[in-house]
Scaffold this motif. Structure first.
Motif, PDB file in Angstrom:
ATOM      1  N   UNK A  28       0.824  -1.205   0.000  1.00 27.16           N
ATOM      2  CA  UNK A  28       0.000   0.000   0.000  1.00 27.16           C
ATOM      3  C   UNK A  28       0.861   1.258   0.000  1.00 27.16           C
ATOM      4  N   UNK A  29       0.559   2.144  -0.941  1.00 23.20           N
ATOM      5  CA  UNK A  29       1.209   3.451  -1.041  1.00 23.20           C
ATOM      6  C   UNK A  29       0.148   4.500  -1.353  1.00 23.20           C
ATOM      7  N   UNK A  30       0.557   5.744  -1.308  1.00 24.23           N
ATOM      8  CA  UNK A  30      -0.289   6.842  -1.731  1.00 24.23           C
ATOM      9  C   UNK A  30       0.318   7.430  -2.998  1.00 24.23           C
ATOM     10  N   UNK A  31      -0.512   7.571  -4.014  1.00 22.45           N
ATOM     11  CA  UNK A  31      -0.091   8.082  -5.308  1.00 22.45           C
ATOM     12  C   UNK A  31      -0.590   9.515  -5.448  1.00 22.45           C
ATOM     13  N   UNK A  32       0.322  10.439  -5.690  1.00 22.90           N
ATOM     14  CA  UNK A  32      -0.048  11.826  -5.949  1.00 22.90           C
ATOM     15  C   UNK A  32       0.005  12.067  -7.448  1.00 22.90           C
ATOM     16  N   UNK A  33      -1.078  12.644  -7.967  1.00 20.10           N
ATOM     17  CA  UNK A  33      -1.173  13.003  -9.377  1.00 20.10           C
ATOM     18  C   UNK A  33      -1.641  14.460  -9.455  1.00 20.10           C
ATOM     19  N   UNK A  34      -1.689  14.977 -10.681  1.00 18.08           N
ATOM     20  CA  UNK A  34      -2.146  16.348 -10.899  1.00 18.08           C
ATOM     21  C   UNK A  34      -3.524  16.296 -11.550  1.00 18.08           C
ATOM     22  N   UNK A  35      -4.508  16.880 -10.869  1.00 19.13           N
ATOM     23  CA  UNK A  35      -5.869  16.919 -11.400  1.00 19.13           C
ATOM     24  C   UNK A  35      -5.946  17.862 -12.600  1.00 19.13           C
ATOM     25  N   UNK A  36      -7.056  17.790 -13.335  1.00 16.66           N
ATOM     26  CA  UNK A  36      -7.224  18.642 -14.511  1.00 16.66           C
ATOM     27  C   UNK A  36      -7.277  20.123 -14.152  1.00 16.66           C
ATOM     28  N   UNK A  39      -4.782  21.113  -9.261  1.00 14.09           N
ATOM     29  CA  UNK A  39      -4.598  20.777  -7.857  1.00 14.09           C
ATOM     30  C   UNK A  39      -4.102  19.336  -7.732  1.00 14.09           C
ATOM     31  N   UNK A  40      -3.457  19.008  -6.621  1.00 18.34           N
ATOM     32  CA  UNK A  40      -2.989  17.624  -6.435  1.00 18.34           C
ATOM     33  C   UNK A  40      -4.130  16.689  -6.030  1.00 18.34           C
ATOM     34  N   UNK A  41      -3.939  15.427  -6.364  1.00 20.60           N
ATOM     35  CA  UNK A  41      -4.863  14.378  -5.935  1.00 20.60           C
ATOM     36  C   UNK A  41      -4.019  13.287  -5.289  1.00 20.60           C
ATOM     37  N   UNK A  42      -4.490  12.736  -4.181  1.00 22.57           N
ATOM     38  CA  UNK A  42      -3.812  11.616  -3.532  1.00 22.57           C
ATOM     39  C   UNK A  42      -4.772  10.441  -3.505  1.00 22.57           C
ATOM     40  N   UNK A  43      -4.276   9.286  -3.973  1.00 23.66           N
ATOM     41  CA  UNK A  43      -5.104   8.079  -4.068  1.00 23.66           C
ATOM     42  C   UNK A  43      -4.305   6.881  -3.577  1.00 23.66           C
ATOM     43  N   UNK A  44      -4.976   5.926  -2.940  1.00 24.87           N
ATOM     44  CA  UNK A  44      -4.277   4.703  -2.552  1.00 24.87           C
ATOM     45  C   UNK A  44      -3.987   3.849  -3.785  1.00 24.87           C
ATOM     46  N   UNK A  45      -2.885   3.128  -3.733  1.00 23.91           N
ATOM     47  CA  UNK A  45      -2.505   2.237  -4.837  1.00 23.91           C
ATOM     48  C   UNK A  45      -1.548   1.186  -4.289  1.00 23.91           C
ATOM     49  N   UNK A  46      -1.477   0.063  -4.969  1.00 23.15           N
ATOM     50  CA  UNK A  46      -0.558  -1.009  -4.591  1.00 23.15           C
ATOM     51  C   UNK A  46       0.405  -1.262  -5.753  1.00 23.15           C
ATOM     52  N   UNK A  47       1.462  -0.458  -5.850  1.00 14.57           N
ATOM     53  CA  UNK A  47       2.425  -0.664  -6.934  1.00 14.57           C
ATOM     54  C   UNK A  47       3.170  -1.982  -6.753  1.00 14.57           C
ATOM     55  N   UNK A  48       3.756  -2.468  -7.824  1.00  8.22           N
ATOM     56  CA  UNK A  48       4.496  -3.731  -7.773  1.00  8.22           C
ATOM     57  C   UNK A  48       5.803  -3.596  -8.544  1.00  8.22           C
ATOM     58  N   UNK A  66      -6.810   8.740 -15.181  1.00  3.92           N
ATOM     59  CA  UNK A  66      -7.105   9.845 -16.121  1.00  3.92           C
ATOM     60  C   UNK A  66      -6.117  10.985 -15.898  1.00  3.92           C
ATOM     61  N   UNK A  67      -5.790  11.245 -14.614  1.00  2.00           N
ATOM     62  CA  UNK A  67      -4.772  12.263 -14.318  1.00  2.00           C
ATOM     63  C   UNK A  67      -3.450  11.911 -14.995  1.00  2.00           C
ATOM     64  N   UNK A  68      -3.011  10.658 -14.842  1.00  4.75           N
ATOM     65  CA  UNK A  68      -1.725  10.245 -15.410  1.00  4.75           C
ATOM     66  C   UNK A  68      -1.752  10.196 -16.938  1.00  4.75           C
ATOM     67  N   UNK A  69      -2.910   9.906 -17.521  1.00  5.09           N
ATOM     68  CA  UNK A  69      -3.033   9.970 -18.985  1.00  5.09           C
ATOM     69  C   UNK A  69      -2.748  11.390 -19.475  1.00  5.09           C
TER      70      UNK A  69
END
Length: 163
Positions: A28-36, A39-48, A66-69
């Motif tokens: 479990x990690x927190x992923x920060x992305x840039x919203x449209x 502003x920043x967005x923080x979401x849970x994710x399980x990277x591997x 969608x943010x990362x796209x």
């Protein structure tokens, strides 16, 4: 792109904290992305980590993807539950690349099934993001001091000690 072995060789202290914290939280990690709207967005994710790369994969159609796209920049922070960061925490930042390789995705799904029993076999992953790590840091509370370790590609890790 920085492979995972290249990152762990160049930033061994940070990679060790990142890997230890991921193992402690079931990835479990927190992923920060840039919203449209910028502003920043923080979401849970399980990277591997798989086949020499860090993968940021999850449920398709989510706003974080969608943010990362739209803007491939990210920050990934290990989940921290101890305010004294006794076990440390780490942050990685960089950019993602969507890798549409069905054979690679099939091997990834097989590995996830073997590792945690989640059956994603036969799934077409869109997106299937490989993370290019362009910087990282970690913190650790050692001997009464907070050590902040920082890394950028092409440079060794450096430690800033606070009192």
């Amino acid at each position: 792109m920085t492979t995972w072995p290249e990152f762990t060789a160049a930033a061994p202290s940070i990679a060790a904290v990142f890997s230890r914290r991921m193992a402690a939280t079931g990835n479990l990690c927190l992923l920060a992305t840039v919203r449209s709207d910028g502003f920043p967005r923080i979401s849970p994710i399980e990277p591997r980590v798989f086949e020499d790369a860090l993968w940021i994969v999850g449920m398709p159609g989510t706003v974080k993807f969608r943010d990362l796209d739209r803007d491939p920049r990210f920050c990934l922070h290990t989940a921290t539950v101890d305010s004294m960061v006794g076990d440390g925490d780490a942050k990685l930042w960089g950019i993602v690349h969507d890798v549409q390789d069905r054979a690679l995705q099939a091997r990834f799904a097989d590995a996830v099934f073997e590792e945690i029993g989640l059956d994603l076999r036969g799934t077409e992953f869109r997106p299937f993001y490989a993370a290019d790590v362009t910087g990282a840091s970690s913190v650790a509370y050692l001997d009464g001091h907070l050590d902040v370790t920082i890394w950028r590609p092409g440079a060794p890790e450096r430690v800033v000690r606070t009192q």
